[in-house]
Enzyme design. Structure first.
Site, PDB file in Angstrom:
ATOM      1  CD  GLU A 118      -2.854  -1.170   2.363  1.00 14.40           C
ATOM      2  OE1 GLU A 118      -3.718  -0.298   2.472  1.00 14.40           O
ATOM      3  OE2 GLU A 118      -2.687  -2.068   3.217  1.00 14.40           O
ATOM      4  CB  SER A 156      -5.928  -1.310   0.153  1.00 16.00           C
ATOM      5  OG  SER A 156      -5.752  -0.095   0.840  1.00 16.00           O
ATOM      6  CE1 TYR A 211      -6.961   4.081  -1.567  1.00 14.09           C
ATOM      7  CE2 TYR A 211      -6.442   1.794  -2.044  1.00 14.09           C
ATOM      8  CZ  TYR A 211      -6.753   2.794  -1.140  1.00 14.09           C
ATOM      9  OH  TYR A 211      -6.890   2.483   0.193  1.00 14.09           O
ATOM     10  NE  ARG A 270     -13.145   2.326   4.720  1.00 14.76           N
ATOM     11  CZ  ARG A 270     -11.920   2.022   4.330  1.00 14.76           C
ATOM     12  NH1 ARG A 270     -10.964   2.921   4.367  1.00 14.76           N
ATOM     13  NH2 ARG A 270     -11.649   0.797   3.908  1.00 14.76           N
ATOM     14  CG  ASP A 274     -14.363  -1.332   4.874  1.00 15.42           C
ATOM     15  OD1 ASP A 274     -14.764  -0.152   4.936  1.00 15.42           O
ATOM     16  OD2 ASP A 274     -13.201  -1.642   4.548  1.00 15.42           O
ATOM     17  CD  GLU A 298     -10.725  -4.871   5.989  1.00 17.29           C
ATOM     18  OE1 GLU A 298      -9.620  -5.027   6.515  1.00 17.29           O
ATOM     19  OE2 GLU A 298     -10.901  -4.884   4.759  1.00 17.29           O
ATOM     20  CG  ASN A 316      -9.970  -0.464   6.920  1.00 16.24           C
ATOM     21  OD1 ASN A 316      -9.172  -1.168   6.344  1.00 16.24           O
ATOM     22  ND2 ASN A 316     -11.283  -0.553   6.713  1.00 16.24           N
ATOM     23  N   GLY A 331      -7.489   5.558   4.581  1.00 16.83           N
ATOM     24  CA  GLY A 331      -6.856   6.440   3.613  1.00 16.83           C
ATOM     25  C   GLY A 331      -7.264   7.891   3.768  1.00 16.83           C
TER      26      GLY A 331
END
Length: 315
Positions: free
Chosen positions: A18, A144, A214, A253, A255, A271, A273, A277
């Site tokens: 990443e 990611s 991305y 964050r 998900d 998950e 995070n 990002g």
């Protein structure tokens, strides 16, 4: 909290898969802090990172790293030993949250709904399927959507999976196998003690993989998501509970996948995070903006929480 003018080191880059995303996050953060009058030292992490931080002598380190070793507790432990104040989650939280199986062990006993499944050795996949198809294979400790594969009856991986088929089994010795959950891809950001919004992610093709995340134009962000109120509230409640149970700091964050044919019973956390990002396409800044928080305000709020936590520890 009104921030005084600080010397802030922004830690970015590193050598994980990443790295490109981290460099984009770090650049955005550094420029935002500079625009607010802070003195910023940009640090592209290499093996001499401890020396660079020692020479910089920052008031705070903004950790803009993604993946290992910047998100898994390694860098956090180093900065703890150095006595540095840094943003986002600490060592123990980072160790647990980067590992999807450890995250389940920490959250499921508290009633957080997460998919079943098990960790399998990649060699096993060439003998038989670990779960009934369709199922998902993913690395245990990558972010990611790196190395994610969806195995279906109609796919071209083979039955069982062929050694020659391109997939994460060629890169990782063990993988997490989970049942595939049909439906919508949702995500919720938490800043401090507040869950923001729910965003639905609609990839233009395939699923929400690294390129979809991305590459501009490859995924539509519906923010706020056009979902029933009870599902939106459930996402925010679960995201905030997971943030607190894991001991996350700064921004996180969460998900989700939501099977919209099953109501709230079809909502599953995938998950958490701990260092989401901060790129121009990233979801946390987007949700913050919808809540009236500029990118610069968001970055300063994350720094402010790190300072508050360190002040609380010193009492």
């Amino acid at each position: 909290m009104t921030l005084p003018k600080l010397h802030i080191a922004v830690l970015m880059g590193g050598w994980s898969s990443e790295r490109p995303v981290s460099l984009m996050s770090g650049e955005g953060v550094a420029k935002a802090l500079e625009s607010r009058g802070h003195r910023v030292t940009w640090i592209d992490m290499d093996r001499d990172v401890a020396l660079k931080l020692t020479e910089a002598k920052p008031d705070v380190v903004f950790n803009a790293l993604h993946g290992c070793p910047g998100e898994d507790g390694t860098v956090q432990g180093m900065m703890d030993l150095m006595g540095l104040t840094y943003t986002h989650s600490g060592l123990a939280t980072s160790v647990i949250a980067i590992d999807k199986e450890l995250t389940k062990q920490a959250l499921v006993p508290h009633g957080i709904p997460m998919p079943g499944g098990r960790v399998v050795q990649s060699e096993e996949l060439y003998e038989c399927d670990p779960l009934a198809r369709p199922y998902v294979l993913k690395p245990v400790n990558e972010g990611s959507s790196v190395g994610v594969a969806i195995v279906t009856d109609e796919g071209n991986y083979g039955q069982p999976i062929s050694r020659e088929a391109k997939g994460p089994w060629q890169e990782f010795s063990s993988l997490l196998a989970e049942p595939f959950i049909r439906g919508l891809e949702l995500t919720t950001a938490v800043i401090g003690d507040r869950a923001l919004l729910v965003t639905e992610l609609k990839p233009k093709s395939g699923f929400y993989d690294f390129d979809s995340k991305y590459t501009d134009g490859m995924t539509e962000h519906v923010c706020p998501a056009e979902i029933p109120d009870d599902i939106a509230e459930a996402c925010k409640e679960i995201a905030l509970r997971a943030h607190k149970l894991l001991g996350c700091k700064g921004a996180s964050r969460s998900d989700f996948r939501w099977d919209d044919q099953r109501g709230v019973e079809g909502l599953f956390l995938l998950e958490v995070n701990t260092q989401p990002g901060m790129t121009p396409l990233s979801l946390v800044p987007e949700q913050a903006k919808h809540c009236g928080m500029s990118y610069e305000d968001l970055v300063e709020e994350i720094v402010a929480e790190a300072i508050r936590d360190r002040a609380g520890e010193a009492k």
